[in-house]
Design an enzyme around this catalytic site. Sequence first.
Site, PDB file in Angstrom:
ATOM      1  N   LYS A 110       0.185 -11.702   5.236  1.00 58.79           N
ATOM      2  CA  LYS A 110       1.166 -13.041   5.502  1.00 58.79           C
ATOM      3  C   LYS A 110       1.556 -12.886   7.009  1.00 58.79           C
ATOM      4  O   LYS A 110       1.871 -14.242   7.379  1.00 58.79           O
ATOM      5  CB  LYS A 110       2.177 -13.048   4.417  1.00 58.79           C
TER       6      LYS A 110
HETATM    7  C1  LIG Z   1       0.120 -12.933  -0.860  1.00 62.73           C
HETATM    8  C2  LIG Z   1      -1.130 -11.619  -1.126  1.00 62.73           C
HETATM    9  C3  LIG Z   1      -2.132 -11.893  -1.817  1.00 62.73           C
HETATM   10  C4  LIG Z   1      -2.375 -13.293  -2.452  1.00 62.73           C
HETATM   11  O1  LIG Z   1      -2.817 -14.315  -1.512  1.00 62.73           O
HETATM   12  P1  LIG Z   1      -2.467 -15.868  -2.167  1.00 62.73           P
HETATM   13  O2  LIG Z   1      -2.734 -16.437  -0.769  1.00 62.73           O
HETATM   14  O3  LIG Z   1      -1.458 -16.019  -2.533  1.00 62.73           O
HETATM   15  O4  LIG Z   1      -3.849 -15.891  -2.779  1.00 62.73           O
HETATM   16  C5  LIG Z   1      -2.951 -10.786  -1.874  1.00 62.73           C
HETATM   17  N1  LIG Z   1      -2.862  -9.741  -1.322  1.00 62.73           N
HETATM   18  C6  LIG Z   1      -1.315  -9.559  -0.632  1.00 62.73           C
HETATM   19  C7  LIG Z   1      -1.436  -8.286  -0.175  1.00 62.73           C
HETATM   20  C8  LIG Z   1      -0.595 -10.536  -0.521  1.00 62.73           C
HETATM   21  O5  LIG Z   1       0.689 -10.372   0.238  1.00 62.73           O
END
Ligand SMILES: *Cc1c(COP(=O)(O)O)cnc(C)c1O
Length: 495
Positions: free
Chosen positions: A112
Site C-alpha cells: 500500500k
Molecule cells: C491490500 C493487500 C492485498 C490485496 O490487494 P488488493 O489491491 O486489495 O487486491 C494483498 N496483500 C497485502 C499485503 C495487502 O496489504
Amino acid sequence: MAIEYVSTRNKNERAAASEAILQGLAKDGGLYVPTEIPKLDISLNELSKMSYRQIAYEVMKLFLTDFTEEELKNCINSAYDEKFDNPAIAPIKKADGAYFIELFHGKTIAFKDMALSILPHLMITAARKNKVENDIVILTATSGDTGKAALAGFADVKGTRIVVFYPKNGVSEIQERQMVTQTGDNTFVVGIRGNFDQAQTGVKQMFGDEALAKEMADAGFQFSSANSINIGRLVPQIVYYVASYVKLLADGEIAEGEQVNITVPTGNFGNILAAYYAKQMGLPVAKLICASNENKVLYDFFTTGTYDKNRKFILTSSPSMDILISSNLERLIFRIAGEDDGRDRELMSELASAGKYKITPEMREQLSDFYGNFATEDETAEAIRRVYESNDYIMDTHTAVADAVYDKYRRETGDPTKTLIASTASPYKFTRSVMQAIGKDDPQKTDLELTDVLHGISGVAVPPAIEEIKSAAVRHDTVCDVEQMESVVKEFLGI
Ligand SMILES: *Cc1c(COP(=O)(O)O)cnc(C)c1O
C-alpha cells in the site's frame, strides 16, 4: 484527446483527474474510470534505461492529464525517496521459478505504501488546482495495511484529517500496533466491532450521504478516500508493473516484447486491476493470475461468471485479503460490459440487494486474460515452508497465497511463460503466521518478540517500521459499533 474520468454508473458524470482524486468515489456511488486507457508513448527499451521516478512520470502523465509536468514530478520526487529502504523502490527477487516484485520497502512494509506515499501529494496538489478551501477528511476502511499506510502518508499533512476504521478482531497484532501508535494531530484510528466489509460499507454510506456532506461543508470539511477506489491509488500502482518488466529487460532476463504472466494476491481487486491496465497500455503481459485465500469469491466468479458474496466470511492468515466485496472489480465489469454504465448500474444494484449478480457469456469471454484460483490455509503455510527450505527466501502469508496459486497454475497448464509475483508485504508484518509455517513458532513470545527470532533465521534486517512500534505509546483506543461510525467521525471533527 485528454483523458478524463467518468463514473462506472453514469458516463455523464465526468471529472478531470484532479477532481476524481479529490472526490474519491463518484457522487452516484460509482467508481471513476478513465475515458480510455492510454498507450505507453515511449519504447520499453527506452524505459529500461530509466529510474523508478522517471518511469513513474512516463506512466502517470498519461493518466493524470490535468497535472502539469512540474506538479507531477514534484509529487513523484516527494514520494519515492529515502522513505523506501531500497534505492530500486520495488526490487525484484528471483526465487521458486518466478520473479517476486518486492513491494514492501516503504514506510509501513506493505505494498500500500507504493501508492499511499504519493496520494497525499496528489491530493494536496489537486486541492490547490481546484481552489478547494475546505479541509479534506480522508475516510478509510482498512483490512489492515491500507490504514497504516494512509496514516503514515497523511499524518501532519496540512489541510487534511484522516480517520481510519479497522475490524477490531480482524487484523494482526503488529498491524494493530502500527495503527494505534500513529502520531499526528490530524489522525484518528477506530476499531469497529465488525468485519472489513462492514467497515467498507459504513464508509461508503458516509460518502453517499448528502445531508452529511452538507453538514460537513458548513463546518469547512469535505470527504475523500484513500482506498483503492481512488484513481490516485490505482494509477501509481501501474508504475511498478511497467518498472518490473523493463528491469527484467535491462537485466537480460527477457527479450523486448516477450510476454510475462503476473500473479497478484488479491483482495479488493486494486492491485491486479493496475496490472490489467498496464497490459491495456501495451505492456507485454499474457495471463493475469488472480490469487485468493479461502474467501474465494473471485475464484468462483472467474470459474462460473457469478459473483456471490453470500457466504461465510473467513478470518485467514492473510487478513488483507479477507474481503467478500472486491470494490475494484466494478471497474473491470464496466469495461467488459462494453463501458455500458446502465448495465454496470444494474449489476451493482443486484449486488447491493441480493448480494450477487451474473455476467453474460459475452462478458465472460473477455475475461480470458484472467486465471483465478485460491489457496487454503494449509496450502499457504506449505508454500512458505517449501520456498524457505528450497530457496532460503521467506514470503509473507499474502505473497504465499500468490505463490501457491501460481504453483497450481503451473501444474495445471504447464505454461512456461516467465512470471512476476506481486510480493505485497514483508514477512515481518505477519511474523506469527510465518513462523508457524516454517515450524519455528514460540507461543511464549509476543509477535513483536518473534520478529527477533525471524531475524536470526532469515538474516534480513528488522525493518524500522517494526523497531519503531516496539516502544511507541498507544495513542488511539476508540472502539465502536458499525452503527456508530458516523457519530464517531463527527465527534472527531467537532461537529
Ligand atoms: C491490500 C493487500 C492485498 C490485496 O490487494 P488488493 O489491491 O486489495 O487486491 C494483498 N496483500 C497485502 C499485503 C495487502 O496489504
